[in-house]
Scaffold this motif. Sequence first.
Motif: not given
Length: 676
Positions: A560-566, A584-591, A612-617
């Motif tokens: 899972v690639f996700v924005c750091q601002r969860t 699941a392996a979570v990798i947090k990105l600045p955006t 899974l790529v989770v984008t900000c609303p």
Amino acid sequence: MTSALPPCNHRCPVHTDARGYLEAITRGDYVRAAVLIKASNPFASVCSWVCSHPCEEACRRGTVDQPLGIRALKRFALEQAAKIGPMEHGPAACRYPEQWRSYASDAPLAKGRVAVVGAGPAGLTAALDLVRWGYRVKVFDRHAEPGGHLQVSLPVYRLPREAVRQDIMEIKAAGVEFCCGTEVGKDIALAQLRRDYEAVVIAVGLSLSRTLPGFEYPQVLLALPFLQNANAGRPTGAGNRVLVLGGGDVAMDVARTAIRIGAAEVTVTCLERRWEMPAHAWEIEEALAEGVSIAPGFGPVRVIVEDNSVTGLEVKEVKAVFDAFGCFNPVYYEDRRTTLACDTIILAIGQQADLSFLEGSGIPFPGGRLTVDQTSATPVAGIFACGEVAQGPGPAIAAIAGGHRAAVAVDRYLRGLGPVPVIDLHESIGELPPAVRDRLPVYPRREPQLMEARVRKKSFASLELGYAGDDAPAEAERCLRCGLGAEVRAEKCAACLTCLRVCPYGAPIMNWRASISEEACQACGICAAACPAGAITVRGLRDVDVRKAIRRVKEKSLVVFVCQRTVCYGILPGELEQTLPGGAAVIKLPTVKALQVGWILEALEAGAAGVLVVTCPPGNCRHLGGASNLEEELNRAGQLLDVVGVGARRLLISSPASGEDLHKDVNGFDLFGRQG
């Protein structure tokens, strides 16, 4: 010259890594946050309550909306870490700041003995450093418990004594010996300490309140004895109408304490106008909310006494407090006088040291202040001084820094290395450029909850209640991560202008090769993801770290690639993993726009069942433009997966508005189909 520090880190007298512990809070890694907080501050718990937080004054976020709540977040992190369990402290814990390490010797640890006079923050910091370097240290203090003013003078509604005792417990555990209830100069002579110990550190602080001639009446009290009596539950001698003379933080402490012990009317008067008062703005505002009145801009003339009782103070209006050179030199309107009614006057006009124990020692103390050089040494060999007695009045964090400096000086003296002044060689990252400032999304500052003024003014309970709900991680995620931005490897740069085109902030500068301004870069990582030559690295998002995380992926698991601002998904730090399938392996990105397609391919090649790529609303990303066009880019990545035979169905994009939405998307994600 050493590298530039974030302004918050640079402004802190002990250079606490505020940026580091705020980022740890956003990850839910509270133990790591506590380790960073305590790295150079042995009074971390104390400072989480009462630090004057100069770091916040320097915070670059303050030019966008409001500074980060760094001090309150420190308390939050320490409390969360304490819930997890006791921390292990190695011998390097609570060392002095990194840039001072070059002043210490690499020689084997010495076995000398050091006496410290005074168990306040400066003395105990010096003691702790020296113990960790192999010295035997004993601290002498006249009070029954160590802690100095932190223990006896600060109002308990501002600083719970459990916080003081927690920090001191860790100092004791490190091996510092205490001899409390022993006053040097009375119970033991300074000359005896000099015979028994190879070095002596004087850190007695400013223990006496200043007074004024003509104020010798029973109803005229001094600030420190008043506060100490109130804290101990002893009678204070204060009446019903209290007048506090002074405009600093101690005057605010006195006034607010007088309210709490039942005074019906409390007024603060001082020489300074309201905007000149040396007390911190929040102290004044909280005092006003509790019912304290302020009469600024007046100087005392005489105490008015009737029938042996104080009935008021005659004052005259101040024309100017400071002269043209900025020196303290009050000038008055002699014909503008008035009387402030009261039955008690409390003098809070400053503190001074009790140095009577130095008589005959050969140590000069002109004006009641010890003379020390840049190394913290007095003119008498083997005797050093730190804290307010040497530096003058100041916050606890400044005294802690002074304790670190004194420890370095003692260490060098006992090793025979010669004195060297400790100089901070670091620079600070520059101001946020206006063009960048105007492009940053605005997020309101989240404040910790305070007890209502009408309730707290009747109680000595802690007035700060802490953060509620997701306020703390949301506040930490406002951090701009100054100094963790992008760097260009010139030998790989093709000057293609891609970084200039994709940067939301206009940070890249193009000459014959690209360069990226440290002041302007917001560490979003978008340029590194877009650079076709792979010429850009991001200090806060190292490609090697992401690849290591990918290589640790378990077979057939979800990456899972996700924005750091969860928190923008309605998910608190640490809760994201609970929303995802086990393993699941979570990798947090600045955006998520910092996501590189190569990482998706590597994850699938490493055996991941899906990505899974989770984008900000929409509108919630911490970076300008958010995840715009990301879905289009990921669709192209899916087409590439089809071309190489992996299959686009193993890639899912989710843009949840809540943790429940994310859970639904994950459950509907068929790792070997597109969606169920």
